[in-house]
Write a protein that holds these residues in place. Structure first.
Motif, PDB file in Angstrom:
ATOM      1  N   SER A 227       1.925   1.830  -3.479  1.00 17.51           N
ATOM      2  CA  SER A 227       1.007   2.292  -4.268  1.00 17.51           C
ATOM      3  C   SER A 227       0.944   3.791  -3.953  1.00 17.51           C
ATOM      4  O   SER A 227       0.662   4.483  -4.908  1.00 17.51           O
ATOM      5  CB  SER A 227      -0.178   1.630  -4.011  1.00 17.51           C
ATOM      6  OG  SER A 227      -0.073   0.067  -4.377  1.00 17.51           O
TER       7      SER A 227
ATOM      8  N   LYS B 213       3.515   5.589  -5.751  1.00 13.64           N
ATOM      9  CA  LYS B 213       3.370   5.496  -7.074  1.00 13.64           C
ATOM     10  C   LYS B 213       2.319   6.505  -7.589  1.00 13.64           C
ATOM     11  O   LYS B 213       2.277   7.024  -8.752  1.00 13.64           O
ATOM     12  CB  LYS B 213       3.084   4.070  -7.659  1.00 13.64           C
ATOM     13  CG  LYS B 213       4.213   3.145  -7.830  1.00 13.64           C
ATOM     14  CD  LYS B 213       3.534   1.906  -8.070  1.00 13.64           C
ATOM     15  CE  LYS B 213       4.505   0.676  -8.548  1.00 13.64           C
ATOM     16  NZ  LYS B 213       3.928  -0.409  -8.859  1.00 13.64           N
ATOM     17  N   GLY B 214       1.326   6.825  -6.642  1.00 15.17           N
ATOM     18  CA  GLY B 214       0.373   7.921  -7.003  1.00 15.17           C
ATOM     19  C   GLY B 214      -1.089   7.163  -7.305  1.00 15.17           C
ATOM     20  O   GLY B 214      -1.955   7.498  -7.698  1.00 15.17           O
ATOM     21  N   THR B 215      -0.886   5.772  -7.258  1.00 16.68           N
ATOM     22  CA  THR B 215      -2.161   4.872  -7.504  1.00 16.68           C
ATOM     23  C   THR B 215      -3.089   4.729  -6.351  1.00 16.68           C
ATOM     24  O   THR B 215      -4.239   4.194  -6.485  1.00 16.68           O
ATOM     25  CB  THR B 215      -1.791   3.522  -8.200  1.00 16.68           C
ATOM     26  OG1 THR B 215      -0.921   2.846  -7.325  1.00 16.68           O
ATOM     27  CG2 THR B 215      -0.947   3.822  -9.428  1.00 16.68           C
ATOM     28  N   LYS B 216      -2.894   5.105  -5.252  1.00 16.24           N
ATOM     29  CA  LYS B 216      -3.619   4.957  -4.161  1.00 16.24           C
ATOM     30  C   LYS B 216      -3.475   6.285  -3.231  1.00 16.24           C
ATOM     31  O   LYS B 216      -2.549   6.835  -2.896  1.00 16.24           O
ATOM     32  CB  LYS B 216      -3.022   3.948  -3.141  1.00 16.24           C
ATOM     33  CG  LYS B 216      -3.901   3.297  -1.957  1.00 16.24           C
ATOM     34  CD  LYS B 216      -3.193   2.358  -1.195  1.00 16.24           C
ATOM     35  CE  LYS B 216      -4.287   1.979   0.021  1.00 16.24           C
ATOM     36  NZ  LYS B 216      -5.525   1.639  -0.210  1.00 16.24           N
ATOM     37  N   LYS B 217      -4.606   6.835  -2.655  1.00 17.51           N
ATOM     38  CA  LYS B 217      -4.699   7.863  -2.033  1.00 17.51           C
ATOM     39  C   LYS B 217      -4.630   7.536  -0.469  1.00 17.51           C
ATOM     40  O   LYS B 217      -5.166   6.580  -0.003  1.00 17.51           O
ATOM     41  CB  LYS B 217      -6.123   8.693  -2.014  1.00 17.51           C
ATOM     42  CG  LYS B 217      -6.157   9.261  -3.542  1.00 17.51           C
ATOM     43  CD  LYS B 217      -7.380  10.069  -4.003  1.00 17.51           C
ATOM     44  CE  LYS B 217      -7.401  10.850  -5.408  1.00 17.51           C
ATOM     45  NZ  LYS B 217      -8.785  11.537  -5.438  1.00 17.51           N
TER      46      LYS B 217
ATOM     47  N   ASP C 195       0.941  -1.143   0.021  1.00 22.16           N
ATOM     48  CA  ASP C 195       0.091  -0.042  -0.057  1.00 22.16           C
ATOM     49  C   ASP C 195       0.941   1.329   0.002  1.00 22.16           C
ATOM     50  O   ASP C 195       0.447   2.267  -0.510  1.00 22.16           O
ATOM     51  CB  ASP C 195      -0.818   0.147   1.151  1.00 22.16           C
ATOM     52  CG  ASP C 195      -2.083  -1.099   1.117  1.00 22.16           C
ATOM     53  OD1 ASP C 195      -2.611  -1.395   0.147  1.00 22.16           O
ATOM     54  OD2 ASP C 195      -2.473  -1.426   2.148  1.00 22.16           O
TER      55      ASP C 195
END
Length: 296
Positions: free
Chosen positions: A137, A140-144, A134
């Motif tokens: 992620s 990576k910018g794919t999870k807030k 997590d």
């Protein structure tokens, strides 16, 4: 007049010879237990290396290993460019990284301990669990996330690992960089959403400046993907690899001679050095021998 000139030249040559002799003698004096050398230490593992150095000095009074705390990137650049020949890093070297030394001195790499990467929060925080994937992620910018991850140094081994795992060159979102571990502790205590990312060494061996501050903090449990469980960082979970974020601390010696680097590495890997590691809360590479005397 000529006599004065020749006298001056004679003095200059004498002084020059003495200087050269001093330099040669100084270089010749460095052995495995005597002399002076500088060792670069990655910031997240400094306390344990300082401990070993203090005891090493106690055994060898003529040995002076001067420690300098730097980021991993700074150390690697110095080693690769040959501006420093002795370092301690919490990383293993790949074949590609070792290929840089081809045609030069073959580096001596001595593993001396295993430590862990910790995620640290306030004791009052309701969220005590974290999944490393997590975190990747998020970077990576794919999870807030509303969490703010706090690092000691933008060029540290911890940041480098996360950048590599996330496949990004820069981390800007959800990240805050400070200059010292003291600032990490202070920032977490003041911000409930802050998560400090540190080496376990600083938490198990806090210096006087953070002893009080860490009393209000706790380490989060990290998810082990293969075992499908969360584990807390400890000597036992480092030893059996159930804690998923374990690193090996290595001494890198590219001196190309039997100098203080050889002596220090041998001492750190010896029974005496491994006992220091064990008492520090980290995991030694080799468990120290334990003798039991049976009295009849």
């Amino acid at each position: 007049m000529k006599q004065i000139v020749w006298s001056v030249l004679g003095v200059v040559l004498l002084v020059s010879c003495k200087k050269n002799e001093t330099v040669v003698n100084k270089e010749a004096k460095e052995t495995y237990d005597k002399g002076t050398t500088e060792m670069y230490v990655e910031s997240s593992i400094y306390p344990i290396i300082d401990d070993i150095n203090q005891v090493f000095k106690g055994y060898y009074a003529d040995a002076n290993v001067e420690l300098k705390m730097l980021s991993q990137n700074e150390i690697l650049n110095a080693v690769y460019k040959d501006s420093n020949r002795l370092a301690v890093l919490p990383k293993d070297f790949s074949a590609k990284e070792l290929s840089v030394f081809q045609g030069k001195v073959v580096p001596k790499i001595t593993p001396i301990a295993k430590d862990a990467v910790l995620f640290v929060t306030q004791k009052t925080a309701t969220d005590t669990l974290i999944n490393y994937q997590d975190v990747v992620s998020i970077f990576k910018g794919t999870k807030k996330s509303d969490k703010v991850f706090v690092f000691h140094d933008a060029n540290s081994a911890l940041v480098t690992k996360l950048k590599t795992d996330a496949g990004v060159k820069d981390i800007s979102n959800n990240v805050f960089y400070v200059k010292t571990v003291e600032e990490i502790v202070s920032y977490i205590n003041k911000n409930k959403n802050a998560v400090g990312v540190v080496g376990i060494n600083w938490m198990v061996q806090p210096n006087e400046s953070i002893k009080e501050g860490i009393k209000q903090l706790r380490s989060m449990y990290v998810y082990n993907d293969s075992l499908k469980k969360y584990f807390a960082p400890s000597q036992s979970s480092i030893a059996d690899n159930t804690y998923p974020l374990v690193r090996t601390i290595n001494i890198i010696d590219v001196q190309g001679k039997t100098g203080l680097g050889t002596g220090f590495a041998s001492f750190a890997a010896s029974d005496k050095g491994q006992r220091i590691v064990l008492k520090s809360g980290l995991m030694p590479i080799t468990l120290p021998k334990r003798e039991i005397n049976i009295v009849e």
